[in-house]
Write a protein that holds these residues in place. Structure first.
Motif, short mmCIF file in Angstrom:
data_model
loop_
_atom_site.label_atom_id
_atom_site.label_comp_id
_atom_site.label_asym_id
_atom_site.label_seq_id
_atom_site.Cartn_x
_atom_site.Cartn_y
_atom_site.Cartn_z
N ASP A 154 10.55 3.83 1.50
CA ASP A 154 10.98 3.70 2.72
C ASP A 154 12.19 2.53 2.44
O ASP A 154 12.48 2.12 3.48
N GLY A 155 11.86 1.52 1.21
CA GLY A 155 12.68 0.54 1.40
C GLY A 155 11.74 -0.71 1.81
O GLY A 155 12.50 -2.03 1.86
N CYS A 156 10.50 -0.55 1.85
CA CYS A 156 9.75 -1.88 2.25
C CYS A 156 9.06 -2.32 1.09
O CYS A 156 8.68 -1.69 0.05
N ARG A 157 9.15 -3.64 1.02
CA ARG A 157 8.24 -4.54 0.15
C ARG A 157 6.87 -4.43 0.04
O ARG A 157 6.21 -4.46 -0.63
N VAL A 158 6.38 -4.33 1.36
CA VAL A 158 5.05 -4.30 1.60
C VAL A 158 4.26 -2.90 1.96
O VAL A 158 4.87 -2.65 3.37
N PRO A 159 3.61 -2.03 1.31
CA PRO A 159 3.33 -0.72 1.88
C PRO A 159 2.54 -0.91 3.20
O PRO A 159 1.59 -1.89 2.93
N ALA A 160 2.62 -0.21 4.13
CA ALA A 160 1.65 -0.32 5.37
C ALA A 160 1.55 0.74 6.03
O ALA A 160 2.28 1.65 6.16
#
Length: 102
Positions: free
Chosen positions: A57-63
């Motif tokens: 999704d373009g996030c650096r930290v998966p959450a």
């Protein structure tokens, strides 16, 4: 003059460092990404909803972002057993409410 420049420079760097990463073509806005996740278990009884924010999704930290009953959003690591338990409970209660409303 130099003593005034240092705090301004530090503030500028802090703002840049905490700004969300630009989206890499994902569906979510970069502002939706978590900067970190809590390793501390969140009580499942305060959670009403969840959503995933992943690397794709373009996030650096998966959450997994949990929304609490009070509307707060808490970032949790998607690979933790306590996170899976909360998600299963939410899905189960969602299925029950859909059956009762039909």
């Amino acid at each position: 003059m130099a003593p005034r420049v240092a705090p301004l420079l530090a503030l500028s760097l802090l703002v840049l460092w905490t700004s969300p990463a630009p989206a890499l073509g994902g569906a979510n806005d970069a502002e939706d990404c978590c900067l970190s996740v809590t390793q501390r278990p969140i009580p499942g009884n305060i959670v009403k909803a969840f959503r995933y924010l992943l690397l794709k999704d373009g996030c650096r930290v998966p959450a997994v972002v949990f929304t609490t009953l009070r509307g707060h959003q808490l970032c949790a690591p998607p690979d933790q057993p306590w996170v899976d338990r909360i998600i299963r409970r939410l899905k189960k209660s969602s299925t029950k409410s859909k059956r009762h409303s039909s």
